[in-house]
Design a protein around this motif. Structure first.
Motif, PDB file in Angstrom:
ATOM      1  N   PRO A   1       0.780  -1.372  -0.088  1.00  0.00           N
ATOM      2  CA  PRO A   1      -0.075  -0.055  -0.013  1.00  0.00           C
ATOM      3  C   PRO A   1       0.976   1.376   0.106  1.00  0.00           C
ATOM      4  CG  PRO A   1      -0.068  -1.033   2.113  1.00  0.00           C
ATOM      5  CD  PRO A   1       0.613  -2.003   1.148  1.00  0.00           C
ATOM      6  N   TYR A   2       2.181   1.268   0.336  1.00  0.00           N
ATOM      7  CA  TYR A   2       2.863   2.291   0.637  1.00  0.00           C
ATOM      8  C   TYR A   2       3.739   2.604  -0.800  1.00  0.00           C
ATOM      9  CZ  TYR A   2       6.327  -1.353   1.558  1.00  0.00           C
ATOM     10  OH  TYR A   2       7.114  -2.509   1.656  1.00  0.00           O
ATOM     11  N   LEU A   3       3.586   1.956  -1.799  1.00  0.00           N
ATOM     12  CA  LEU A   3       4.260   2.339  -2.910  1.00  0.00           C
ATOM     13  C   LEU A   3       3.476   3.156  -3.817  1.00  0.00           C
ATOM     14  CD1 LEU A   3       5.120  -1.376  -4.164  1.00  0.00           C
ATOM     15  CD2 LEU A   3       6.635   0.209  -2.864  1.00  0.00           C
ATOM     16  N   CYS A   4       4.247   3.880  -4.545  1.00  0.00           N
ATOM     17  CA  CYS A   4       3.587   4.977  -5.518  1.00  0.00           C
ATOM     18  C   CYS A   4       2.823   4.280  -6.741  1.00  0.00           C
ATOM     19  CB  CYS A   4       4.633   5.957  -5.803  1.00  0.00           C
ATOM     20  SG  CYS A   4       5.878   5.463  -7.013  1.00  0.00           S
ATOM     21  N   ASN A   5       2.215   4.987  -7.390  1.00  0.00           N
ATOM     22  CA  ASN A   5       1.548   4.320  -8.677  1.00  0.00           C
ATOM     23  C   ASN A   5       2.681   3.654  -9.656  1.00  0.00           C
ATOM     24  OD1 ASN A   5      -0.952   4.773  -7.801  1.00  0.00           O
ATOM     25  ND2 ASN A   5      -1.463   5.995  -9.567  1.00  0.00           N
ATOM     26  N   ALA A   6       3.886   4.436  -9.950  1.00  0.00           N
ATOM     27  CA  ALA A   6       4.673   4.042 -10.747  1.00  0.00           C
ATOM     28  C   ALA A   6       5.178   2.589 -10.182  1.00  0.00           C
ATOM     29  CB  ALA A   6       6.011   4.899 -11.032  1.00  0.00           C
ATOM     30  N   GLU A   7       5.460   2.465  -9.067  1.00  0.00           N
ATOM     31  CA  GLU A   7       6.088   1.282  -8.419  1.00  0.00           C
ATOM     32  C   GLU A   7       4.953   0.080  -8.588  1.00  0.00           C
ATOM     33  OE1 GLU A   7       9.174   2.844  -5.058  1.00  0.00           O
ATOM     34  OE2 GLU A   7       6.974   3.045  -4.852  1.00  0.00           O
ATOM     35  N   LYS A   8       3.718   0.185  -8.289  1.00  0.00           N
ATOM     36  CA  LYS A   8       2.711  -0.592  -8.184  1.00  0.00           C
ATOM     37  C   LYS A   8       2.448  -0.811  -9.987  1.00  0.00           C
ATOM     38  CE  LYS A   8       0.164   1.286  -4.541  1.00  0.00           C
ATOM     39  NZ  LYS A   8      -1.133   1.977  -4.058  1.00  0.00           N
ATOM     40  N   PHE A   9       2.885  -0.126 -10.907  1.00  0.00           N
ATOM     41  CA  PHE A   9       2.664  -0.467 -12.155  1.00  0.00           C
ATOM     42  C   PHE A   9       3.550  -1.385 -12.504  1.00  0.00           C
ATOM     43  CE2 PHE A   9       3.407   0.277 -16.804  1.00  0.00           C
ATOM     44  CZ  PHE A   9       2.103  -0.082 -17.260  1.00  0.00           C
ATOM     45  N   ASP A  10       4.928  -0.963 -12.141  1.00  0.00           N
ATOM     46  CA  ASP A  10       5.903  -2.038 -12.515  1.00  0.00           C
ATOM     47  C   ASP A  10       6.057  -3.110 -11.851  1.00  0.00           C
ATOM     48  OD1 ASP A  10       6.991  -0.064 -14.181  1.00  0.00           O
ATOM     49  OD2 ASP A  10       8.520   0.825 -12.421  1.00  0.00           O
ATOM     50  N   TYR A  11       5.284  -3.235 -10.908  1.00  0.00           N
ATOM     51  CA  TYR A  11       5.070  -4.679 -10.055  1.00  0.00           C
ATOM     52  C   TYR A  11       4.114  -5.547 -11.006  1.00  0.00           C
ATOM     53  CZ  TYR A  11       3.503  -8.047  -6.562  1.00  0.00           C
ATOM     54  OH  TYR A  11       3.359  -9.303  -6.002  1.00  0.00           O
ATOM     55  N   VAL A  12       3.051  -5.013 -11.426  1.00  0.00           N
ATOM     56  CA  VAL A  12       2.137  -5.787 -12.343  1.00  0.00           C
ATOM     57  C   VAL A  12       2.826  -6.315 -13.515  1.00  0.00           C
ATOM     58  CG1 VAL A  12      -0.231  -5.667 -13.357  1.00  0.00           C
ATOM     59  CG2 VAL A  12      -0.091  -4.865 -11.085  1.00  0.00           C
ATOM     60  N   LEU A  13       3.468  -4.965 -14.060  1.00  0.00           N
ATOM     61  CA  LEU A  13       4.115  -5.544 -15.472  1.00  0.00           C
ATOM     62  C   LEU A  13       4.887  -6.588 -15.480  1.00  0.00           C
ATOM     63  CD1 LEU A  13       3.675  -4.221 -18.366  1.00  0.00           C
ATOM     64  CD2 LEU A  13       6.033  -2.883 -17.843  1.00  0.00           C
ATOM     65  N   ASN A  14       5.665  -6.394 -14.486  1.00  0.00           N
ATOM     66  CA  ASN A  14       6.863  -7.424 -14.117  1.00  0.00           C
ATOM     67  C   ASN A  14       6.339  -8.739 -13.915  1.00  0.00           C
ATOM     68  OD1 ASN A  14       8.931  -5.802 -14.761  1.00  0.00           O
ATOM     69  ND2 ASN A  14       9.200  -5.171 -12.463  1.00  0.00           N
ATOM     70  N   PHE A  15       5.129  -8.725 -13.030  1.00  0.00           N
ATOM     71  CA  PHE A  15       4.621 -10.060 -12.945  1.00  0.00           C
ATOM     72  C   PHE A  15       3.968 -10.561 -13.916  1.00  0.00           C
ATOM     73  CE2 PHE A  15       0.387 -12.295 -11.636  1.00  0.00           C
ATOM     74  CZ  PHE A  15       1.129 -13.196 -10.507  1.00  0.00           C
ATOM     75  N   LEU A  16       3.267  -9.904 -14.968  1.00  0.00           N
ATOM     76  CA  LEU A  16       2.653 -10.236 -16.252  1.00  0.00           C
ATOM     77  C   LEU A  16       3.639 -10.937 -17.213  1.00  0.00           C
ATOM     78  CD1 LEU A  16       0.187  -7.623 -16.952  1.00  0.00           C
ATOM     79  CD2 LEU A  16      -0.313  -9.949 -16.071  1.00  0.00           C
ATOM     80  N   LYS A  17       4.965 -10.271 -17.178  1.00  0.00           N
ATOM     81  CA  LYS A  17       6.191 -10.807 -17.916  1.00  0.00           C
ATOM     82  C   LYS A  17       6.472 -12.293 -17.634  1.00  0.00           C
ATOM     83  CE  LYS A  17       8.192  -6.461 -19.648  1.00  0.00           C
ATOM     84  NZ  LYS A  17       9.235  -5.517 -19.380  1.00  0.00           N
ATOM     85  N   LYS A  18       6.464 -12.389 -16.280  1.00  0.00           N
ATOM     86  CA  LYS A  18       6.777 -13.776 -15.753  1.00  0.00           C
ATOM     87  C   LYS A  18       5.666 -14.556 -16.147  1.00  0.00           C
ATOM     88  CE  LYS A  18       9.172 -12.350 -11.485  1.00  0.00           C
ATOM     89  NZ  LYS A  18       9.374 -12.504  -9.952  1.00  0.00           N
ATOM     90  N   MET A  19       4.353 -14.620 -16.155  1.00  0.00           N
ATOM     91  CA  MET A  19       3.347 -15.379 -16.771  1.00  0.00           C
ATOM     92  C   MET A  19       3.733 -15.544 -18.008  1.00  0.00           C
ATOM     93  SD  MET A  19      -0.312 -14.387 -15.076  1.00  0.00           S
ATOM     94  CE  MET A  19      -0.909 -15.557 -15.841  1.00  0.00           C
ATOM     95  N   ALA A  20       4.156 -14.443 -18.772  1.00  0.00           N
ATOM     96  CA  ALA A  20       4.334 -14.627 -20.503  1.00  0.00           C
ATOM     97  C   ALA A  20       5.623 -15.447 -20.563  1.00  0.00           C
ATOM     98  CB  ALA A  20       4.262 -13.290 -20.985  1.00  0.00           C
ATOM     99  N   GLY A  21       6.507 -15.767 -19.523  1.00  0.00           N
ATOM    100  CA  GLY A  21       7.730 -16.284 -19.968  1.00  0.00           C
ATOM    101  C   GLY A  21       8.891 -15.302 -20.635  1.00  0.00           C
ATOM    102  N   ASN A  22       8.631 -13.973 -20.145  1.00  0.00           N
ATOM    103  CA  ASN A  22       9.431 -12.901 -20.476  1.00  0.00           C
ATOM    104  C   ASN A  22       9.290 -12.619 -22.203  1.00  0.00           C
ATOM    105  OD1 ASN A  22      10.597 -12.763 -17.947  1.00  0.00           O
ATOM    106  ND2 ASN A  22      11.971 -14.378 -18.649  1.00  0.00           N
ATOM    107  N   GLU A  23       7.862 -12.948 -22.680  1.00  0.00           N
ATOM    108  CA  GLU A  23       7.516 -12.714 -24.164  1.00  0.00           C
ATOM    109  C   GLU A  23       7.149 -11.389 -23.934  1.00  0.00           C
ATOM    110  OE1 GLU A  23       7.887 -14.119 -27.057  1.00  0.00           O
ATOM    111  OE2 GLU A  23       8.666 -16.226 -25.975  1.00  0.00           O
ATOM    112  N   TYR A  24       6.533 -10.581 -25.068  1.00  0.00           N
ATOM    113  CA  TYR A  24       6.400  -9.295 -24.951  1.00  0.00           C
ATOM    114  C   TYR A  24       5.246  -8.933 -24.595  1.00  0.00           C
ATOM    115  CZ  TYR A  24       5.138  -4.568 -26.670  1.00  0.00           C
ATOM    116  OH  TYR A  24       4.852  -3.557 -26.669  1.00  0.00           O
ATOM    117  N   VAL A  25       5.507  -8.004 -23.336  1.00  0.00           N
ATOM    118  CA  VAL A  25       4.326  -7.389 -22.703  1.00  0.00           C
ATOM    119  C   VAL A  25       4.710  -5.846 -22.561  1.00  0.00           C
ATOM    120  CG1 VAL A  25       2.952  -7.126 -20.485  1.00  0.00           C
ATOM    121  CG2 VAL A  25       3.867  -9.358 -21.136  1.00  0.00           C
TER     122      VAL A  25
END
Length: 329
Positions: free
Chosen positions: A10-34
């Motif tokens: 909850p203490y992260l700023c929006n940019a950090e939260k967005f990066d967290y989700v983006l990196n998570f989705l990249k892991k789901m995609a096997g580091n394919e394009y996201v």
């Protein structure tokens, strides 16, 4: 919207939260394009009156924790709505869900079993907008559609699919995408309730070659009924048959620690001691993993001197004579 404000920490700023989700989705995609589409983000924010209305309603009902900046939360929501993928990367995401949370490309566990269960449940019940009920009835698989024309489809324990066709119906779903999903389950028994006993009107690609004897054959090894296995061998069944995961009877016997079954397959049936399943594991790997030392020694002995049979006919005759002797005793 409330949950999005507390993604990661909850203490992260929006940019950090967005990066967290983006990196998570990249892991789901096997580091394919996201990636991210700024044009989509600007459009979403400018036309998001309904979301703002819902946000203010929630705020009026005091649904947000104290100190929450609703506008910032909506900005993050619009950013997450603007993440873009390709058919290739989204299909890996679907495959990760189908694979119980393990990415099939990297082998990394990305989601817990509980998260996969809950995600697929939501996709099954409300992933296709107002068409979700009909889709669940006719297709019977968890799916998620988008207004860009994509449909992410999951066949649990089998595969993940991403199809894309931009022509939408009045409910916002891809016309051709829905037709593909309908045609898929009309041909294969992937519908959630197709696998009822004695339901045989559709093809089952999980049985290699459609041979119903494969499951019976492997079932015998699970129960160590060697006499049945002898009958299978004598009836000219290929003792190196593989199931959907490319696992053989030798894989199962090695994993279960059934020394006599392993010996029977190696000596009497002269099977290959080193076949690989879909994950690249051999019977030796199975015996090592489960600590069956006697089975491991036996497999290593035969693996070191294994030569594929040159004369299949003579080899079969020799095997049948050996099996006849075993049955007589």
């Amino acid at each position: 919207i409330v949950n999005i404000g507390y993604i990661a920490q909850p203490y992260l700023c929006n940019a950090e939260k967005f990066d967290y989700v983006l990196n998570f989705l990249k892991k789901m995609a096997g580091n394919e394009y996201v990636g991210f589409s700024n044009a989509t983000f600007q459009s979403e924010r400018e036309s998001g009156d309904r979301n703002f209305a819902i946000g203010y309603y929630l705020k009026e009902k005091k649904c947000f924790p104290t100190g929450t900046d609703m506008t910032a939360v909506l900005d993050l929501y619009f950013q997450l709505c603007s993440i873009e993928v390709t058919c290739e990367s989204a299909s890996v995401m679907a495959a990760t869900l189908a694979n119980g949370g393990f990415c099939p490309i990297t082998g990394e566990r990305v989601l817990s079993p509980e998260a996969v269960r809950d995600t697929l449940s939501l996709m099954h019940s409300c992933g296709m907008y107002d068409f979700s009920g009909q889709f669940a009835f006719h297709v019977g698989l968890p799916a998620k559609s988008g207004v860009a024309g994509g449909i992410l489809l999951v066949v649990p324990n089998v595969m993940g699919i991403m199809c894309w066709s931009p022509s939408l119906d009045k409910l916002g779903n891809s016309v051709r995408g829905i037709q593909f999903c309908t045609d898929l389950v009309s041909l294969f028994n992937f519908h959630n309730y197709d696998n009822l006993r004695h339901f045989t009107k559709k093809h089952d690609p999980r049985r290699e070659g459609g041979d119903q004897r494969v499951s019976r054959f492997l079932f015998c090894f699970y129960n160590v009924f060697i006499i049945h296995d002898c009958r299978f061998a004598l009836s000219s069944v290929d003792m190196e048959q593989q199931d959907y995961d490319s696992r053989t009877a030798l894989h199962i016997a090695a994993a279960e620690g059934h020394t006599e079954v392993v010996r029977f397959l190696l000596e009497a049936c002269k099977v290959n001691p080193g076949p690989k399943d879909r994950w690249g594991n051999t019977p030796i790997d199975e015996a090592t993993h489960f600590g069956h030392h006697e089975v491991l020694a036996l497999l290593q002995e035969y693996n070191s001197k294994y030569n594929p049979p040159v004369n299949a006919g003579a080899d079969k005759e020799s095997t049948e004579k050996h099996l006849d002797g075993m049955l007589e005793t």
